[in-house]
Design a protein around this motif. Sequence first.
Motif, short mmCIF file in Angstrom:
data_model
loop_
_atom_site.label_atom_id
_atom_site.label_comp_id
_atom_site.label_asym_id
_atom_site.label_seq_id
_atom_site.Cartn_x
_atom_site.Cartn_y
_atom_site.Cartn_z
N UNK A 283 0.81 -1.22 0.00
CA UNK A 283 0.00 0.00 0.00
C UNK A 283 0.85 1.27 0.00
N UNK A 284 2.16 1.11 0.02
CA UNK A 284 3.05 2.28 0.03
C UNK A 284 3.22 2.82 -1.40
N UNK A 285 3.75 4.02 -1.49
CA UNK A 285 4.01 4.61 -2.79
C UNK A 285 5.15 3.87 -3.48
N UNK A 286 5.28 4.11 -4.79
CA UNK A 286 6.35 3.46 -5.55
C UNK A 286 7.72 3.82 -4.99
N UNK A 287 7.91 5.10 -4.64
CA UNK A 287 9.19 5.51 -4.07
C UNK A 287 9.47 4.85 -2.74
#
Length: 375
Positions: A283-287
Amino acid sequence: MLRLTRLRLSRFRNHHALDLRFAARAVVFAGPNGAGKTNLLEAISLLGPGRGLRGARVAELAEGGAGPWAVSGRFEDAQGPFEIGTGAAEEGGAERRAFFLDGERARSQSEIAERVATVWITPQMDRLFQESAGARRRFLDRLVLALEPHHAREVAAYETAMAHRNRLLGGGRRADPAWLAGLEDAMARHGVAAAASRRALVARLNAAMAGGVAGAFPAAHLELRCPAGALLAEMPALAAEEALRAAWAESRAKDAAAGATLSGPHRAELLFTHVEKAQPAALCSTGEQKALLVSTVLAHAALIGRARGFAPILLLDELPAHLDAGRRAALFAALAALPGQSFLTGTEAHPFQAIGAEAEFFALEPGGIRPAPLG
């Protein structure tokens, strides 16, 4: 420190013949897409056990997709120089690969794994947190193999016994119970050994990241969900083996109907959590996912350095270009702190400005590859 000092390629991918020498702890290959930068990293990865950072078939590695090819590397470690070579085997079919250690045919890939460890991050691994459980399990097994050279043998033996069991159960007639019991015994022995190694590495990685070994990168917490691992948390290994044998014997009819073994170490799932945010990596951002992957690999490299006396060779394909300036600086600082050698690629030189004057740079151009000053 384990260092690669010379790399030679013959008819490998788009490199017809190449002979490179390295003296630095950090080596950068820069050039346009399609020039063969990733092919160089792949060649280095094939000097260790396994199918390399692309997982390619042996026949795909040859120039033009056919014919013989070879890769050799000269290394130095605390014991002195040694050489590893690999290439398409002359016997055994198109998918067999031969290994040589100091000119002698290696008995097994485990013999190579005892001398060399490589770990990599590629752009394709950005999908790790969205891919299947099998992809993350294979990622974990590569990390285990770098610490325990015999882990691949345990996994292969488990999967071979399981494949035979599945064929017997799906044969359309009643299988010999004694034969099934023998296969389930082999599955239990090798499966528990593999699960124990996976479980131990996850615990060590979590401890390393909790201790701040990843520097400025966010810590990840890893969780291994595995039936065999859960048993090992409650009982000795021999009791866990017996519990697995009993479970498989009881599930024969259900597995036969499904056409597969429905439970076991081959169903293990590796989950990642962003510690500071208490959020699943998926669920985290790509970065953030990229940063969690970097922290895991850096923690793993540090573990290998402590456990085996040398850090693995790190292969980082297009990584700096996908990090912001702050995290690029953090990456270069972490690499400098590791007692190991790193090979990095990028299309341009400017993302590497902060890597330091001791790095070596090679420019890939249509006419070949040459040493080049940064900038």
